[in-house]
Motif scaffolding. Structure first.
Motif, PDB file in Angstrom:
ATOM      1  N   ARG A 169       0.833  -1.206   0.000  1.00  0.00           N
ATOM      2  CA  ARG A 169       0.000   0.000   0.000  1.00  0.00           C
ATOM      3  C   ARG A 169       0.865   1.252   0.000  1.00  0.00           C
ATOM      4  O   ARG A 169       0.531   2.243  -0.649  1.00  0.00           O
ATOM      5  CB  ARG A 169      -0.932   0.006   1.210  1.00  0.00           C
ATOM      6  N   SER A 170       1.940   1.223   0.730  1.00  0.00           N
ATOM      7  CA  SER A 170       2.839   2.381   0.781  1.00  0.00           C
ATOM      8  C   SER A 170       3.384   2.699  -0.598  1.00  0.00           C
ATOM      9  O   SER A 170       3.449   3.878  -0.984  1.00  0.00           O
ATOM     10  CB  SER A 170       3.994   2.126   1.749  1.00  0.00           C
ATOM     11  N   MET A 171       3.761   1.674  -1.347  1.00  0.00           N
ATOM     12  CA  MET A 171       4.268   1.913  -2.699  1.00  0.00           C
ATOM     13  C   MET A 171       3.182   2.530  -3.576  1.00  0.00           C
ATOM     14  O   MET A 171       3.466   3.435  -4.358  1.00  0.00           O
ATOM     15  CB  MET A 171       4.769   0.606  -3.314  1.00  0.00           C
ATOM     16  N   LYS A 172       1.960   2.056  -3.421  1.00  0.00           N
ATOM     17  CA  LYS A 172       0.861   2.601  -4.223  1.00  0.00           C
ATOM     18  C   LYS A 172       0.587   4.056  -3.826  1.00  0.00           C
ATOM     19  O   LYS A 172       0.357   4.908  -4.685  1.00  0.00           O
ATOM     20  CB  LYS A 172      -0.391   1.756  -4.032  1.00  0.00           C
TER      21      LYS A 172
ATOM     22  N   ALA B 160      -4.600   8.154  -4.556  1.00  0.00           N
ATOM     23  CA  ALA B 160      -5.730   8.771  -3.850  1.00  0.00           C
ATOM     24  C   ALA B 160      -6.842   7.761  -3.613  1.00  0.00           C
ATOM     25  O   ALA B 160      -7.421   7.703  -2.524  1.00  0.00           O
ATOM     26  CB  ALA B 160      -6.264   9.964  -4.649  1.00  0.00           C
ATOM     27  N   ALA B 161      -7.120   6.936  -4.620  1.00  0.00           N
ATOM     28  CA  ALA B 161      -8.158   5.914  -4.479  1.00  0.00           C
ATOM     29  C   ALA B 161      -7.766   4.892  -3.409  1.00  0.00           C
ATOM     30  O   ALA B 161      -8.609   4.444  -2.618  1.00  0.00           O
ATOM     31  CB  ALA B 161      -8.402   5.228  -5.815  1.00  0.00           C
ATOM     32  N   GLU B 162      -6.483   4.532  -3.362  1.00  0.00           N
ATOM     33  CA  GLU B 162      -6.012   3.571  -2.363  1.00  0.00           C
ATOM     34  C   GLU B 162      -6.134   4.143  -0.958  1.00  0.00           C
ATOM     35  O   GLU B 162      -6.509   3.433  -0.024  1.00  0.00           O
ATOM     36  CB  GLU B 162      -4.556   3.166  -2.652  1.00  0.00           C
ATOM     37  N   ALA B 163      -5.822   5.411  -0.792  1.00  0.00           N
ATOM     38  CA  ALA B 163      -5.944   6.046   0.525  1.00  0.00           C
ATOM     39  C   ALA B 163      -7.397   6.033   0.999  1.00  0.00           C
ATOM     40  O   ALA B 163      -7.677   5.695   2.151  1.00  0.00           O
ATOM     41  CB  ALA B 163      -5.420   7.476   0.470  1.00  0.00           C
ATOM     42  N   GLN B 164      -8.305   6.376   0.110  1.00  0.00           N
ATOM     43  CA  GLN B 164      -9.725   6.359   0.475  1.00  0.00           C
ATOM     44  C   GLN B 164     -10.190   4.945   0.756  1.00  0.00           C
ATOM     45  O   GLN B 164     -10.931   4.696   1.715  1.00  0.00           O
ATOM     46  CB  GLN B 164     -10.563   6.988  -0.629  1.00  0.00           C
ATOM     47  N   ARG B 165      -9.756   4.012  -0.058  1.00  0.00           N
ATOM     48  CA  ARG B 165     -10.155   2.617   0.138  1.00  0.00           C
ATOM     49  C   ARG B 165      -9.631   2.091   1.468  1.00  0.00           C
ATOM     50  O   ARG B 165     -10.330   1.372   2.177  1.00  0.00           O
ATOM     51  CB  ARG B 165      -9.617   1.778  -1.017  1.00  0.00           C
TER      52      ARG B 165
ATOM     53  N   ALA C 265      -7.229 -10.610   1.211  1.00  0.00           N
ATOM     54  CA  ALA C 265      -7.892 -10.028   0.039  1.00  0.00           C
ATOM     55  C   ALA C 265      -7.103  -8.819  -0.466  1.00  0.00           C
ATOM     56  O   ALA C 265      -6.924  -8.644  -1.681  1.00  0.00           O
ATOM     57  CB  ALA C 265      -9.320  -9.629   0.384  1.00  0.00           C
ATOM     58  N   ASN C 266      -6.618  -7.997   0.440  1.00  0.00           N
ATOM     59  CA  ASN C 266      -5.817  -6.841   0.042  1.00  0.00           C
ATOM     60  C   ASN C 266      -4.492  -7.254  -0.573  1.00  0.00           C
ATOM     61  O   ASN C 266      -4.051  -6.681  -1.577  1.00  0.00           O
ATOM     62  CB  ASN C 266      -5.566  -5.914   1.238  1.00  0.00           C
ATOM     63  N   ARG C 267      -3.851  -8.265   0.002  1.00  0.00           N
ATOM     64  CA  ARG C 267      -2.575  -8.727  -0.567  1.00  0.00           C
ATOM     65  C   ARG C 267      -2.782  -9.249  -1.976  1.00  0.00           C
ATOM     66  O   ARG C 267      -2.014  -8.923  -2.888  1.00  0.00           O
ATOM     67  CB  ARG C 267      -1.956  -9.802   0.316  1.00  0.00           C
ATOM     68  N   ARG C 268      -3.830 -10.040  -2.185  1.00  0.00           N
ATOM     69  CA  ARG C 268      -4.105 -10.561  -3.537  1.00  0.00           C
ATOM     70  C   ARG C 268      -4.374  -9.418  -4.515  1.00  0.00           C
ATOM     71  O   ARG C 268      -3.860  -9.395  -5.629  1.00  0.00           O
ATOM     72  CB  ARG C 268      -5.304 -11.514  -3.505  1.00  0.00           C
ATOM     73  N   ARG C 269      -5.169  -8.460  -4.089  1.00  0.00           N
ATOM     74  CA  ARG C 269      -5.512  -7.322  -4.960  1.00  0.00           C
ATOM     75  C   ARG C 269      -4.277  -6.503  -5.298  1.00  0.00           C
ATOM     76  O   ARG C 269      -4.062  -6.118  -6.445  1.00  0.00           O
ATOM     77  CB  ARG C 269      -6.564  -6.451  -4.281  1.00  0.00           C
TER      78      ARG C 269
END
Length: 96
Positions: free
Chosen positions: A29-32, A41-46, A88-92
């Protein structure tokens, strides 16, 4: 592999395993987020929405007895609750 007879040892190992997996999700997530842009921005909101959802869902389970009635059952089911979301997050995040 022999079965672990002490249930608290199993809970401890499951917690450790979840921590390792969660740390990999934090890195992904940090890399994204560092990449910025619309994806970051979408990842932060998610991320915020998922954390709120997971916490509220766990609270609902606890209030309705869905986590069980013994300390070991509560710990085991709590770890399973979060493990499902972490995986689920790791797979995504690794599909990219």
């Amino acid at each position: 592999m022999s079965r672990i007879r002490n249930p608290w040892l199993r809970v401890g190992l499951d917690g450790w395993s979840l921590g390792v997996e969660a740390s990999s999700v934090v890195g992904l997530r940090s890399m994204k987020l560092l990449a910025g842009g619309a994806g970051g921005a979408a990842e932060a909101q998610r991320m915020v929405a998922e954390k709120l959802d997971a916490g509220l869902a766990l609270q609902a389970l606890a209030m309705t007895g869905g986590l069980g009635w013994t300390p070991q059952a509560v710990a085991t089911k709590t770890l399973a609750h979060y493990r499902k979301r972490v995986r689920a997050n790791r797979r995504r995040l690794t599909k990219c």
